[in-house]
Every structure is written in structure tokens, then in C-alpha cells.
Design a protein around this motif. Structure first.
Motif, PDB file in Angstrom:
ATOM      1  N   ALA A  36       7.594 -11.729   5.475  1.00  0.00           N
ATOM      2  CA  ALA A  36       8.670 -10.603   5.284  1.00  0.00           C
ATOM      3  C   ALA A  36       7.913  -9.850   5.350  1.00  0.00           C
ATOM      4  O   ALA A  36       8.223  -8.780   5.774  1.00  0.00           O
ATOM      5  CB  ALA A  36       9.309 -10.712   4.895  1.00  0.00           C
ATOM      6  N   LEU A  37       6.882  -9.538   5.157  1.00  0.00           N
ATOM      7  CA  LEU A  37       5.500  -8.257   5.090  1.00  0.00           C
ATOM      8  C   LEU A  37       4.631  -7.913   6.015  1.00  0.00           C
ATOM      9  O   LEU A  37       4.426  -8.970   6.511  1.00  0.00           O
ATOM     10  CB  LEU A  37       5.234  -8.518   3.999  1.00  0.00           C
ATOM     11  N   ASN A  38       4.265  -6.588   6.416  1.00  0.00           N
ATOM     12  CA  ASN A  38       3.661  -6.415   7.011  1.00  0.00           C
ATOM     13  C   ASN A  38       2.008  -6.923   6.351  1.00  0.00           C
ATOM     14  O   ASN A  38       1.895  -6.761   4.949  1.00  0.00           O
ATOM     15  CB  ASN A  38       3.298  -4.636   7.835  1.00  0.00           C
ATOM     16  N   ALA A  39       0.911  -6.829   7.427  1.00  0.00           N
ATOM     17  CA  ALA A  39      -0.430  -7.176   6.763  1.00  0.00           C
ATOM     18  C   ALA A  39      -1.516  -6.261   6.135  1.00  0.00           C
ATOM     19  O   ALA A  39      -1.393  -6.835   5.454  1.00  0.00           O
ATOM     20  CB  ALA A  39      -1.879  -7.149   8.209  1.00  0.00           C
ATOM     21  N   ARG A  40      -0.413  -5.079   5.938  1.00  0.00           N
ATOM     22  CA  ARG A  40      -1.144  -3.850   5.276  1.00  0.00           C
ATOM     23  C   ARG A  40      -0.557  -3.649   3.749  1.00  0.00           C
ATOM     24  O   ARG A  40      -1.214  -3.693   2.881  1.00  0.00           O
ATOM     25  CB  ARG A  40      -0.897  -2.913   5.881  1.00  0.00           C
ATOM     26  N   TYR A  41       0.645  -4.127   3.829  1.00  0.00           N
ATOM     27  CA  TYR A  41       1.479  -4.714   2.547  1.00  0.00           C
ATOM     28  C   TYR A  41       0.117  -5.387   1.564  1.00  0.00           C
ATOM     29  O   TYR A  41       0.692  -5.672   0.467  1.00  0.00           O
ATOM     30  CB  TYR A  41       2.662  -4.441   2.704  1.00  0.00           C
ATOM     31  N   LEU A  42       0.459  -6.486   2.611  1.00  0.00           N
ATOM     32  CA  LEU A  42      -0.346  -8.566   1.783  1.00  0.00           C
ATOM     33  C   LEU A  42      -1.693  -7.792   1.285  1.00  0.00           C
ATOM     34  O   LEU A  42      -2.007  -7.746   0.744  1.00  0.00           O
ATOM     35  CB  LEU A  42      -0.320  -9.118   2.807  1.00  0.00           C
ATOM     36  N   LYS A  43      -2.684  -6.991   1.875  1.00  0.00           N
ATOM     37  CA  LYS A  43      -3.716  -6.190   1.567  1.00  0.00           C
ATOM     38  C   LYS A  43      -3.818  -5.612   0.283  1.00  0.00           C
ATOM     39  O   LYS A  43      -4.347  -5.878  -0.484  1.00  0.00           O
ATOM     40  CB  LYS A  43      -4.472  -5.378   2.532  1.00  0.00           C
ATOM     41  N   LEU A  44      -2.293  -4.235   0.178  1.00  0.00           N
ATOM     42  CA  LEU A  44      -2.429  -3.636  -0.527  1.00  0.00           C
ATOM     43  C   LEU A  44      -1.815  -4.208  -2.305  1.00  0.00           C
ATOM     44  O   LEU A  44      -2.742  -4.175  -3.624  1.00  0.00           O
ATOM     45  CB  LEU A  44      -1.887  -2.560  -0.347  1.00  0.00           C
ATOM     46  N   ALA A  45      -1.022  -5.885  -1.595  1.00  0.00           N
ATOM     47  CA  ALA A  45      -0.555  -6.323  -2.974  1.00  0.00           C
ATOM     48  C   ALA A  45      -1.573  -6.936  -3.711  1.00  0.00           C
ATOM     49  O   ALA A  45      -1.741  -7.951  -4.555  1.00  0.00           O
ATOM     50  CB  ALA A  45       0.425  -7.567  -2.295  1.00  0.00           C
ATOM     51  N   PHE A  46      -2.475  -7.279  -2.815  1.00  0.00           N
ATOM     52  CA  PHE A  46      -3.526  -8.352  -3.323  1.00  0.00           C
ATOM     53  C   PHE A  46      -4.793  -7.197  -3.984  1.00  0.00           C
ATOM     54  O   PHE A  46      -5.403  -7.915  -5.209  1.00  0.00           O
ATOM     55  CB  PHE A  46      -4.819  -8.793  -1.899  1.00  0.00           C
ATOM     56  N   ALA A  47      -4.810  -6.699  -3.538  1.00  0.00           N
ATOM     57  CA  ALA A  47      -6.174  -4.979  -3.888  1.00  0.00           C
ATOM     58  C   ALA A  47      -5.589  -5.079  -5.645  1.00  0.00           C
ATOM     59  O   ALA A  47      -5.954  -5.133  -6.212  1.00  0.00           O
ATOM     60  CB  ALA A  47      -6.050  -4.183  -2.937  1.00  0.00           C
ATOM     61  N   VAL A  48      -4.390  -5.052  -5.783  1.00  0.00           N
ATOM     62  CA  VAL A  48      -4.041  -4.087  -7.066  1.00  0.00           C
ATOM     63  C   VAL A  48      -3.818  -5.369  -7.471  1.00  0.00           C
ATOM     64  O   VAL A  48      -4.374  -5.183  -9.124  1.00  0.00           O
ATOM     65  CB  VAL A  48      -2.237  -3.737  -6.754  1.00  0.00           C
ATOM     66  N   PHE A  49      -3.135  -6.585  -7.439  1.00  0.00           N
ATOM     67  CA  PHE A  49      -3.591  -7.823  -8.775  1.00  0.00           C
ATOM     68  C   PHE A  49      -4.900  -8.440  -9.287  1.00  0.00           C
ATOM     69  O   PHE A  49      -5.018  -8.585 -10.231  1.00  0.00           O
ATOM     70  CB  PHE A  49      -2.467  -9.158  -8.204  1.00  0.00           C
ATOM     71  N   LEU A  50      -5.716  -8.075  -8.291  1.00  0.00           N
ATOM     72  CA  LEU A  50      -7.502  -8.479  -8.664  1.00  0.00           C
ATOM     73  C   LEU A  50      -8.033  -7.929  -9.020  1.00  0.00           C
ATOM     74  O   LEU A  50      -8.743  -7.648 -10.339  1.00  0.00           O
ATOM     75  CB  LEU A  50      -7.757  -8.570  -7.268  1.00  0.00           C
ATOM     76  N   ALA A  51      -7.883  -6.214  -8.924  1.00  0.00           N
ATOM     77  CA  ALA A  51      -8.235  -4.956  -9.644  1.00  0.00           C
ATOM     78  C   ALA A  51      -7.828  -5.001 -11.254  1.00  0.00           C
ATOM     79  O   ALA A  51      -8.227  -4.969 -12.200  1.00  0.00           O
ATOM     80  CB  ALA A  51      -8.185  -3.954  -8.764  1.00  0.00           C
ATOM     81  N   LEU A  52      -6.503  -5.055 -11.310  1.00  0.00           N
ATOM     82  CA  LEU A  52      -5.910  -5.347 -12.860  1.00  0.00           C
ATOM     83  C   LEU A  52      -6.824  -6.078 -13.331  1.00  0.00           C
ATOM     84  O   LEU A  52      -6.937  -6.455 -14.980  1.00  0.00           O
ATOM     85  CB  LEU A  52      -4.326  -5.366 -12.563  1.00  0.00           C
TER      86      LEU A  52
END
Length: 278
Positions: free
Chosen positions: A254-270
Motif C-alpha cells: 500500500a506504500l510507494n517505494a520511497r516510503y518503504l526506504k525511509l521506514a527501513f532507514a529510520v528503524f535501522l538507524a535507531l
């Protein structure tokens, strides 16, 4: 019961809180597994590290227990996530044939070598690699190396082996490295996420076997541990993680590719920063 653990230090309230925390960990990790194709290890490893630290287990075993138990949970979670993505046609079988065997070998090597790597080394691998991947994924334009995967079978096997090896030492299902690597070769992101869920299974199984062997004769492990795998923690986290993975897969589509990447980056960085600070 292993030496070094005093069960009397856990009152009912503490046990209830720990169980609730592990159940919540399963919910979040399962959702992330389906959403990002990462097997949930980016959540499970730091949480287990914190729980084991709170219970005063020796630093020499905490990181290994967190990584190994995370990998054990990834096995059923990857199966659930893989099935959900496969129904949507996003598991690339040709990629599995190309990368799968080498990734399996790399993960097995990592699990076996964990016997000789100190806990601080595992945390360093998790933190440094995680931060680098998060930065890459958060960039407006991800690093692109080529318009397609390398044509050389040898090069592909080397890439897959390295991903399997590092992923096993981080306690993750492979998506953390395989998704950005595939993106660097212009692989469609949804297909990369779905395929990574399947590749996670090929990482977790041999890595768990290696960690079990590596921890068989180690003292000061929690009760009911199989090598470095804490069976009670795995049993608590795995069911909710397994059940929530399909939800994450539905959200992903339900999400576009950009949102997927941002979600991935935020969780991983934290989570990576948390491991480095510890």
C-alpha cells in the motif's frame, strides 16, 4: 539450569513485564519482517540485548544470545513473510537460485565463527553496518551501481556469501543488506523486499545451527538455552512475529517505494545507534 543465573531474582511482576515486552517485540518484528523483508532482527537483537543486560547476564554471552535467538525467530517469520509476498508475485525464484546457495554457506560460516568473536565484536558489526545501510537508504536517491545484476556467476556468489556472513553475525534475515544491494543494481524495491524475505530463511537456518554449536559448552547462559539460542524467548516472540508478518506485507504493497526506504532507514538507524552506544 545453567550456572550464573538466579531465578529467584525474578518476581511475578518482572516476569510478566518481560513476557509482555517480548510479545510486543514479536508484534513489531513480524510487522517489520513483512514490511521491509528484514526478518525483524533489527528489533529483536537490541531488545534481547537490553533484556539480558537488565537480568545481569555476563557481557560475554549477551550479544551472542541476542543474535542467535533473533535468528531462530527469523525462521518462522521468514516463512510467513515469504508466503505473503509470494502470493503477490514478488519472490524472484531466479534470484533465489543465483544467491541462495552462497548465502547459505556464508551464514553457516558466520554462525560457526561466532564462537571465536567477542560480544563487543558482534555489537560493532551490527552498529556500523546498520548505520551505513540506513544512511544509504535515507538518501533521496539510493546508490546505483548498475542497471542490472552482475552477469558473472562468481561475482554474484561472492556478494551473496558476504551478505550471508555479515547477516548471521548481526542476527538479521538478510534484508538489511540484500535490499539495498539489490537496489544498487536497479532491482525493483517490492521484488527486492519479497525476495529478501525468502533469502532470510536461507540465512537463519545455517546461522542458527552454527550458533547452537558455538554455544554448547559456554557457561552462564539462561536456563533452557540450546547453544546460544534462548528457547523461552524464541517461543514467546516467534508466534506473534509469524502472525503479524502478513500484515506487514499488506502494508508494504500500500506504500510507494520511497516510503518503504525511509521506514527501513529510520528503524535501522535507531537500533544501530543504540547498539553502538551500548
Amino acid at each position: 539450569m545453567e550456572a550464573g543465573f538466579d531465578a529467584s531474582m525474578l518476581d511475578r511482576e518482572t516476569v510478566a513485564a518481560l513476557i509482555a515486552g517480548l510479545l510486543f517485540t514479536g508484534v513489531v518484528s513480524g510487522t517489520l519482517a513483512g514490511l521491509l523483508g528484514v526478518g525483524g532482527g533489527i528489533v529483536i537483537v537490541p531488545v534481547l540485548f537490553w533484556v539480558l543486560t537488565l537480568l545481569d547476564f555476563p557481557d560475554e554471552v549477551i550479544s551472542h544470545l541476542a543474535v542467535a535467538t533473533s535468528l531462530a525467530v527469523i525462521i518462522p517469520t521468514s516463512i510467513s513473510s515469504m508466503r505473503a509476498h509470494n502470493k503477490r508475485g514478488n519472490v524472484d525464484r531466479s534470484l533465489l537460485k543465483l544467491w541462495g546457495p552462497a548465502m547459505f554457506v556464508g551464514a553457516l560460516i558466520g554462525g560457526i565463527l561466532s564462537k571465536y568473536i567477542p560480544g563487543g565484536g558482534l555489537r560493532l558489526v551490527f552498529g556500523v553496518v546498520g548505520v551505513l545501510v540506513a544512511v544509504n537508504m535515507a538518501l533521496p536517491k539510493a546508490l546505483v551501481l548498475a542497471e542490472h545484476l552482475p552477469k558473472s556467476g562468481l561475482v554474484n556468489r561472492v556478494i551473496a556469501t558476504v551478505i550471508g556472513f555479515i547477516s548471521s553475525l548481526m542476527g538479521i534475515g538478510g534484508g538489511t543488506l540484500s535490499v539495498p544491494t539489490l537496489a544498487a543494481f536497479s532491482f525493483p524495491v517490492h521484488r527486492a523486499v519479497g525476495s529478501s524475505a525468502a533469502l532470510g530463511l536461507l540465512i537463519a537456518v545455517p546461522a542458527v545451527a552454527g550458533f547452537i554449536w558455538a554455544g554448547l559448552d559456554v557457561a552462564d547462559r539462561p536456563p533452557f538455552s540450546l547453544g546460544y539460542v534462548s528457547l523461552p524467548a524464541a517461543v514467546i516472540i516467534a508466534p506473534t512475529s509469524f502472525l503479524l508478518a502478513p500484515l506487514g506485507a499488506r502494508i508494504a504493497h500500500a506504500l510507494n517505494a520511497r516510503y518503504l526506504k525511509l521506514a527501513f532507514a529510520v528503524f535501522l538507524a535507531l537500533t544501530s545507534a543504540r547498539m553502538l552506544l551500548s
